[in-house]
Scaffold this active site. Sequence first.
Site, PDB file in Angstrom:
ATOM      1  N   SER A   1       0.807  -1.219   0.000  1.00 61.86           N
ATOM      2  CA  SER A   1       0.000   0.000   0.000  1.00 61.86           C
ATOM      3  C   SER A   1       0.845   1.275   0.000  1.00 61.86           C
ATOM      4  CB  SER A   1      -0.949   0.014   1.207  1.00 61.86           C
ATOM      5  OG  SER A   1      -0.242  -0.191   2.418  1.00 61.86           O
TER       6      SER A   1
ATOM      7  N   ASP B   1      -3.558   6.475  11.523  1.00 61.32           N
ATOM      8  CA  ASP B   1      -2.635   5.947  10.526  1.00 61.32           C
ATOM      9  C   ASP B   1      -1.360   6.771  10.519  1.00 61.32           C
ATOM     10  OD1 ASP B   1      -1.268   4.977   8.353  1.00 61.32           O
ATOM     11  OD2 ASP B   1      -2.883   5.274   6.900  1.00 61.32           O
TER      12      ASP B   1
ATOM     13  N   HIS C   1       1.047   5.358   6.497  1.00 64.74           N
ATOM     14  CA  HIS C   1       0.930   5.923   5.157  1.00 64.74           C
ATOM     15  C   HIS C   1       1.107   7.443   5.221  1.00 64.74           C
ATOM     16  CE1 HIS C   1      -1.228   2.025   5.080  1.00 64.74           C
ATOM     17  NE2 HIS C   1      -0.594   1.910   3.915  1.00 64.74           N
TER      18      HIS C   1
END
Length: 384
Positions: free
Chosen positions: A141, A362, A365
């Site tokens: 990702s 998060d 990312h």
Amino acid sequence: MGFGIERRSCYYYVLICVFMILACLISANTLHITDPSINTSSSSSSTSMKYWRKNKKPILRQSECNVFEGSWVYDETNYPLYDSSLCPHIRKEFDCLKYGRSDLHYLKYRWQPSTCDLPRFDGKDFLMRNKGKKIMFIGDSLSLNNWQSLSCLLHAAVPHSNIIEYTNGSTTTVTFQDYGVSVMLFNSPYLVDIEVEEIGRVMKLDSIKNGDTWKQMDILIFNTWLWWYRQGIKQPWDYILEGEKTLKDMDRMVAFRKALTTWGGWVDSDVDPLKTKVFFQGISPSHYNGTEWNEAGVTNCGKETEPIKGSTYPSGLPPASLVLKQVLGTIKKPIYLLDITTLSQLRKDAHPSSYNAFKGMDCTHWCVAGLPDTWNQLLYSFLI
């Protein structure tokens, strides 16, 4: 008498030749003085990359500038590189502005190498230079993060161009039809194969069957690391096959090294460097442990609004980064390492944190627009 005439003619001929030679030398010297960008040194090796002088003329000398060493500089005038609200390619995990992030300083930082300047990303130039080419990001990702950034950078440069996006199996493609450029994402978190067999899902450390697809591309950007320590329901395999041995588990760092070695062997055996340029996106860090940046007790990036000052990260490089560099050093064919680890470690402020559709924390990312745009700026500097 005739002999005297011939001798004078010979003198005239010699004088004319001398004048012509002097004229050429003067012309060449004048050209050298008026165009300081001309590089009279020998061409660089495959590990070289370009950097820019003040006159914006690139020269090829890696030894004169390491673009991965530097610091973050606040630049309110020139950043961000695009308005993320106008990009149709951002997933809800990374669209920090859409999901409420109000402190916008994270968008305003420019990476400044210590001994040179990076060229500003030029989307139209990128498309023209790579006209008719296929560019593929391969990995997890974080490759998705990077791919979406490049798609937005290019969309911002040619917003009215014919652009299509489609998904076919493991591959998602954004094609800029006016230029014949396809920017592709291939989902392969471990790079090596995971196959379903009678005993269950088996990760095969010695096998890369997707390579037949990858080697058809013109530019490849690989990445793997994020998934290697996943366990439980987040682990997408049940067994590891190493040679003839089937294992329930093994030291994950050892497995990571073995998979990278398999990938490196594939590069040496299958990739044609005259057709395909291979990059490896370095290890991308997370920020869940404040002790790494001298803030004991901090357990996530939720309140971080500024980069770390300076050019070094207090806790140093992660072990995976060292393993990656060791394996890359064994590969015979040209590999370009996008060594983004340290410059990304300094950006504890650039994660989505809770500003995503799921409202989860998060710190792995990155917001788009944001840090991945610098990754692609670095990629661009290798390609011009």
